[in-house]
Design a protein around this motif. Structure first.
Motif, PDB file in Angstrom:
ATOM      1  N   MET A  69       0.830  -1.209   0.000  1.00  0.00           N
ATOM      2  CA  MET A  69       0.000   0.000   0.000  1.00  0.00           C
ATOM      3  C   MET A  69       0.865   1.260   0.000  1.00  0.00           C
ATOM      4  O   MET A  69       0.523   2.242  -0.648  1.00  0.00           O
ATOM      5  N   GLU A  70       1.987   1.244   0.691  1.00  0.00           N
ATOM      6  CA  GLU A  70       2.868   2.412   0.723  1.00  0.00           C
ATOM      7  C   GLU A  70       3.424   2.701  -0.675  1.00  0.00           C
ATOM      8  O   GLU A  70       3.504   3.836  -1.110  1.00  0.00           O
ATOM      9  N   ARG A  71       3.784   1.624  -1.381  1.00  0.00           N
ATOM     10  CA  ARG A  71       4.309   1.774  -2.744  1.00  0.00           C
ATOM     11  C   ARG A  71       3.220   2.306  -3.674  1.00  0.00           C
ATOM     12  O   ARG A  71       3.463   3.169  -4.509  1.00  0.00           O
ATOM     13  N   VAL A 103     -14.490   3.249   7.039  1.00  0.00           N
ATOM     14  CA  VAL A 103     -14.077   4.327   6.136  1.00  0.00           C
ATOM     15  C   VAL A 103     -13.411   3.720   4.910  1.00  0.00           C
ATOM     16  O   VAL A 103     -13.760   4.036   3.773  1.00  0.00           O
ATOM     17  N   ALA A 104     -12.461   2.819   5.151  1.00  0.00           N
ATOM     18  CA  ALA A 104     -11.739   2.192   4.043  1.00  0.00           C
ATOM     19  C   ALA A 104     -12.688   1.427   3.127  1.00  0.00           C
ATOM     20  O   ALA A 104     -12.544   1.471   1.903  1.00  0.00           O
ATOM     21  N   ALA A 105     -13.665   0.748   3.703  1.00  0.00           N
ATOM     22  CA  ALA A 105     -14.623  -0.018   2.890  1.00  0.00           C
ATOM     23  C   ALA A 105     -15.446   0.908   1.996  1.00  0.00           C
ATOM     24  O   ALA A 105     -15.671   0.602   0.809  1.00  0.00           O
ATOM     25  N   SER A 106     -15.881   2.038   2.526  1.00  0.00           N
ATOM     26  CA  SER A 106     -16.644   2.996   1.718  1.00  0.00           C
ATOM     27  C   SER A 106     -15.804   3.537   0.568  1.00  0.00           C
ATOM     28  O   SER A 106     -16.278   3.627  -0.574  1.00  0.00           O
ATOM     29  N   ARG A 145      -6.139  14.185   8.118  1.00  0.00           N
ATOM     30  CA  ARG A 145      -5.597  13.786   6.811  1.00  0.00           C
ATOM     31  C   ARG A 145      -6.577  12.879   6.071  1.00  0.00           C
ATOM     32  O   ARG A 145      -6.746  12.988   4.861  1.00  0.00           O
ATOM     33  N   VAL A 146      -7.231  11.992   6.800  1.00  0.00           N
ATOM     34  CA  VAL A 146      -8.235  11.128   6.181  1.00  0.00           C
ATOM     35  C   VAL A 146      -9.382  11.993   5.662  1.00  0.00           C
ATOM     36  O   VAL A 146      -9.866  11.797   4.547  1.00  0.00           O
ATOM     37  N   ARG A 147      -9.797  12.959   6.460  1.00  0.00           N
ATOM     38  CA  ARG A 147     -10.869  13.872   6.057  1.00  0.00           C
ATOM     39  C   ARG A 147     -10.484  14.634   4.786  1.00  0.00           C
ATOM     40  O   ARG A 147     -11.306  14.818   3.881  1.00  0.00           O
ATOM     41  N   GLU A 148      -9.228  15.056   4.688  1.00  0.00           N
ATOM     42  CA  GLU A 148      -8.750  15.735   3.474  1.00  0.00           C
ATOM     43  C   GLU A 148      -8.867  14.809   2.262  1.00  0.00           C
ATOM     44  O   GLU A 148      -9.229  15.248   1.168  1.00  0.00           O
ATOM     45  N   ALA A 173      -6.641   8.152  -0.559  1.00  0.00           N
ATOM     46  CA  ALA A 173      -7.339   8.315   0.723  1.00  0.00           C
ATOM     47  C   ALA A 173      -7.443   6.994   1.474  1.00  0.00           C
ATOM     48  O   ALA A 173      -7.325   6.959   2.700  1.00  0.00           O
ATOM     49  N   GLU A 174      -7.652   5.918   0.746  1.00  0.00           N
ATOM     50  CA  GLU A 174      -7.787   4.603   1.369  1.00  0.00           C
ATOM     51  C   GLU A 174      -6.517   4.227   2.127  1.00  0.00           C
ATOM     52  O   GLU A 174      -6.577   3.656   3.219  1.00  0.00           O
ATOM     53  N   VAL A 175      -5.364   4.576   1.575  1.00  0.00           N
ATOM     54  CA  VAL A 175      -4.085   4.289   2.227  1.00  0.00           C
ATOM     55  C   VAL A 175      -3.999   5.017   3.573  1.00  0.00           C
ATOM     56  O   VAL A 175      -3.477   4.481   4.538  1.00  0.00           O
TER      57      VAL A 175
END
Length: 142
Positions: free
Chosen positions: A22-24, A74-77, A111-114, A100-102
């Motif tokens: 995921m980082e890559r 959140v990730a699932a959405s 940051r997730v909200r952004e 955003a998922e990462v």
């Protein structure tokens, strides 16, 4: 690793070999941010309207889940939106979802909200572009 066809260096011709960390993936997507990616038209208006409506619902659900600390929800959405965006060839929306998922795994809530806000901005841009192609100058399809 990401590669492009020899005939074209356009981002739309890029592919990603999986599995990838995921980082890559986040790094690769960030490197593509400045690239020009056209908003592809949705297959048809009804399909676009369903996508736009369900994406807005998923974004609202993601914001609610974030406020409740439910990062997996959140990730699932975001993942749902990304999959649908890819099916409709909405690469800019899918890219924003992937980035955003990462962040849902370890980033601060702001940051997730952004990231969620960036997805919504891409959705609005796509709606405006599709509306403009149809002669709808209300900057969206409702």
């Amino acid at each position: 690793a990401i590669a492009t066809s020899a005939a074209s260096t356009a981002v739309a011709d890029a592919w990603l070999v999986v599995p990838v960390a995921m980082e890559r993936l986040a790094t690769l997507l960030q490197s593509l941010r400045g690239a020009s990616i056209d908003v592809a038209p949705a297959a048809d208006l009804a399909q676009w309207q369903l996508f736009e409506s369900t994406s807005r619902d998923d974004l609202a659900a993601a914001r609610t889940a974030l406020g409740a600390g439910r990062r997996d929800d959140v990730a699932a959405s975001l993942h749902r939106i990304k999959g649908a965006a890819l099916m409709l060839r909405q690469s800019r929306i899918a890219e924003a979802c992937a980035v955003a998922e990462v962040t849902t795994g370890s980033a601060q809530a702001a940051r997730v909200r952004e990231g969620i806000d960036a997805i919504e901005a891409r959705l609005v841009e796509a709606a405006a572009a599709i509306g403009a192609r149809r002669g709808d100058h209300t900057h969206g399809i409702r």
